[in-house]
Design a protein around this motif. Structure first.
Motif, PDB file in Angstrom:
ATOM      1  N   ARG A  19      87.925  36.415  75.193  1.00  0.00           N
ATOM      2  CA  ARG A  19      87.834  35.801  75.931  1.00  0.00           C
ATOM      3  C   ARG A  19      86.412  34.610  75.603  1.00  0.00           C
ATOM      4  O   ARG A  19      86.739  33.780  76.648  1.00  0.00           O
TER       5      ARG A  19
ATOM      6  N   ARG B  72      86.170  32.563  73.738  1.00  0.00           N
ATOM      7  CA  ARG B  72      86.851  31.112  73.408  1.00  0.00           C
ATOM      8  C   ARG B  72      86.657  30.038  74.820  1.00  0.00           C
ATOM      9  O   ARG B  72      86.360  29.034  74.352  1.00  0.00           O
ATOM     10  N   ASP B  73      85.872  30.512  75.861  1.00  0.00           N
ATOM     11  CA  ASP B  73      85.701  29.460  76.448  1.00  0.00           C
ATOM     12  C   ASP B  73      84.400  29.577  76.641  1.00  0.00           C
ATOM     13  O   ASP B  73      83.745  28.036  77.112  1.00  0.00           O
TER      14      ASP B  73
ATOM     15  N   ALA C 149      92.740  40.543  70.641  1.00  0.00           N
ATOM     16  CA  ALA C 149      92.707  39.612  71.248  1.00  0.00           C
ATOM     17  C   ALA C 149      94.704  39.608  72.365  1.00  0.00           C
ATOM     18  O   ALA C 149      95.546  39.662  71.115  1.00  0.00           O
TER      19      ALA C 149
END
Lengths: 296, 250
Positions: free
Chosen positions: A243, A246-247, A134
């Motif tokens: 991402r 995470r989102d 990441a």
């Protein structure tokens, strides 16, 4: 599922769109006629496969629609001025063409009609994985053992041969990999801005495909002062970008103030104790389970 | 000349602070704007002052403040905080009813039509056909009856800096001291994921808004709530099942 590989993407250190190799297999499996048609479908400008609309100049030279935009109205082969001629015949011939998946050398045995090959390749289970690190957009591709070594050697990620952990985070964004049950899991802990302000999020990703990821579960826990927040979930495959996970809020999310509260002391510094464990589910994943799309 | 006696509760032990004339905005709380506090001011002799107690670090978890009028004669009597009336926990700021617990329970049932459930475990479904139209700070209150006591279970939708959130939390119908003898859990699960919050119920001496704003409960983004709500249909309904239990620690 994120579309990871289209023909026009660069591949970092691994090139799987080598046309020579594909041609060799095409000849072996589908015959020389198919080879020459396949060659005709290669754009002379960018060398990638052409898809409708395929264009041609007045002299009959073909090129793809991406390149049409870039050649400033001049044929890239003969420099004649371009019109708007479409090469429908070539498009139709392509329909009848069947080709092996470009990941044949990684084990994919399947053959696809020209127009569905690309879609399959973006989802092919044999396609290489992207580096799950990441942060930086590391473009390295490869198999799991290769990527584990790459994470360890090139990204200096901490490796742990364990299925439980008990960490005290004093900063966010550490990188760790856990090796257990013969598998590798990436643990993420990071700070970011959700609409509601600064939050910390911790989640686990599985180095492998989604189907296999579902055989495992993990839990994460933070607490202090009589309060405790626990998250249990299924690790996401590294096919899903860091991402994206995470989102989708698929992990333990804790507001910064609460994290500081749990940190104890003067509550101004992060000293968050996160405990967790990974385990293998005893029963096989229910094939009837509907996995809703977690991305927005 | 006006003197104000500030009667503060710190861990439910009354602490008296006698102060010399002070403009009201030097006090640690915005008394004038709080509907829970009714300042009453009276003539009084100035006693010795304990200014430094006004600098007491404000931890809204622990302190409730009320201003009382009193004269020297009554200083000994103002420690019956257990009998001090409670504010109706349904309100936030709208219902101004006050009373003891027994009265409040009747009031909640008869006037606010709040349901009461028996038992230490519970499981509730919160459903809304169009969660995007849920008003800011809509809340649902359920009463739970166990251990001979009552607890308020709140579920609220609100926006935190433009992010739609939901929060579920418990408050104890009684004083803080007794509240801390309990613990509770709230759990949401579905699709291979489970989120569990374990906490200590806050006393209803704290307004539900205070507890909500301190996020002392199970807090979940709408995105995650919709994930838990998803089923085989494509509906965008909110269908959250929240389970939990209460137990006594000591």
């Amino acid at each position: 599922m994120e579309t990871e590989s289209m023909d026009c993407e660069s591949y970092g250190t691994h090139h799987f769109s080598s046309t020579t190799k594909t041609h060799a297999v095409v000849t072996n499996t589908v015959g020389p006629a198919a080879t020459s048609v396949y060659e005709l479908l290669e754009c002379p400008v960018c060398t990638f496969s052409m898809y409708p609309p395929i264009h041609q100049c007045q002299n009959g030279h073909t090129f793809c629609s991406t390149c049409k935009v870039r050649v400033h109205n001049r044929c890239p082969t003969c420099r004649q001025e371009l019109g708007d001629i479409r090469c429908l015949a070539l498009e139709k011939v392509a329909e009848s063409l069947e080709l092996p998946c470009k990941y044949f050398n990684l084990g994919c045995p399947e053959i696809f009609p020209y127009y569905s090959k690309l879609k399959h390749e973006s989802l092919c289970n044999f396609r290489p994985y992207g580096c799950p690190y990441a942060g930086s957009e590391c473009g390295v591709l490869g198999g799991i053992p290769f990527l584990v070594a790459h994470l360890r050697d090139d990204h200096k990620v901490d490796m742990h041969a364990a299925s439980t952990f008990n960490h005290r985070y004093v900063k966010s964004n550490p990188r760790e990999v856990f090796h257990c049950f013969g598998q590798y899991f990436c643990l993420h802990f990071e700070a970011f801005q959700l609409g509601m302000g600064p939050v910390y999020m911790a989640f686990l990703r599985f180095m492998g495909d989604e189907e296999e990821a579902r055989r495992y579960s993990y839990s994460l826990e933070v607490g202090g002062s009589g309060r405790k927040l626990t998250w249990e979930g299924t690790p996401r495959s590294i096919r899903d970008s860091h991402r994206k996970v995470r989102d989708s809020n698929d992990g333990l999310i804790i507001q910064r103030n609460m994290a500081l509260f749990f940190s104890g002391g003067d509550r101004k510094e992060l000293k968050l104790r996160v405990t967790g464990k990974i385990w293998k589910e005893l029963h096989s994943p229910d094939s009837g389970v509907c996995m809703p799309n977690m991305s927005s | 000349m006006y003197v104000v006696i500030v009667h503060t509760y710190i861990h439910n032990k009354p602490t008296f602070i006698h102060i010399s004339p002070l403009s009201l905005h030097h006090l640690p709380f915005d008394f004038m704007n709080s509907s829970e506090m009714e300042p009453r001011i009276n003539h009084l002799q100035i006693e010795s002052q304990v200014h430094e107690l006004l600098d007491y670090p404000v931890c809204t978890n622990q302190i409730t403040s009320t201003i009382y009028q009193c004269s020297n004669d009554y200083t000994g009597e103002v420690n019956n905080d257990k009998e001090k009336p409670y504010n109706c926990p349904y309100s936030g700021s709208k219902c101004t009813a006050t009373g003891d617990i027994r009265w409040l329970l009747q009031h909640l049932r008869n006037d606010h039509h709040v349901e009461m459930h028996d038992g230490r475990s519970f499981s509730h479904r919160y459903v809304h056909h169009n969660p995007k139209h849920l008003h800011h700070a809509t809340w649902m209150l359920t009463l739970l009856d166990c251990y001979g006591r009552q607890f308020c279970l709140y579920f609220e939708a609100f926006h935190l800096k433009k992010t739609p959130m939901y929060i579920a939390y418990m408050q104890f119908m009684g004083d803080e001291e007794e509240a801390t003898s309990f613990s509770y859990t709230l759990e949401i699960s579905g699709h291979g994921r489970k989120m569990t919050w374990q906490g200590v119920p806050r006393s209803i001496r704290d307004s539900h808004k205070t507890v909500r704003d301190s996020q002392d409960g199970l807090i979940i983004t709408r995105k995650l709530a919709m994930f838990f709500s998803a089923d085989n249909t494509n509906s965008k309904e909110l269908k959250l099942k929240i389970s939990g239990r209460i137990w006594r620690e000591h």
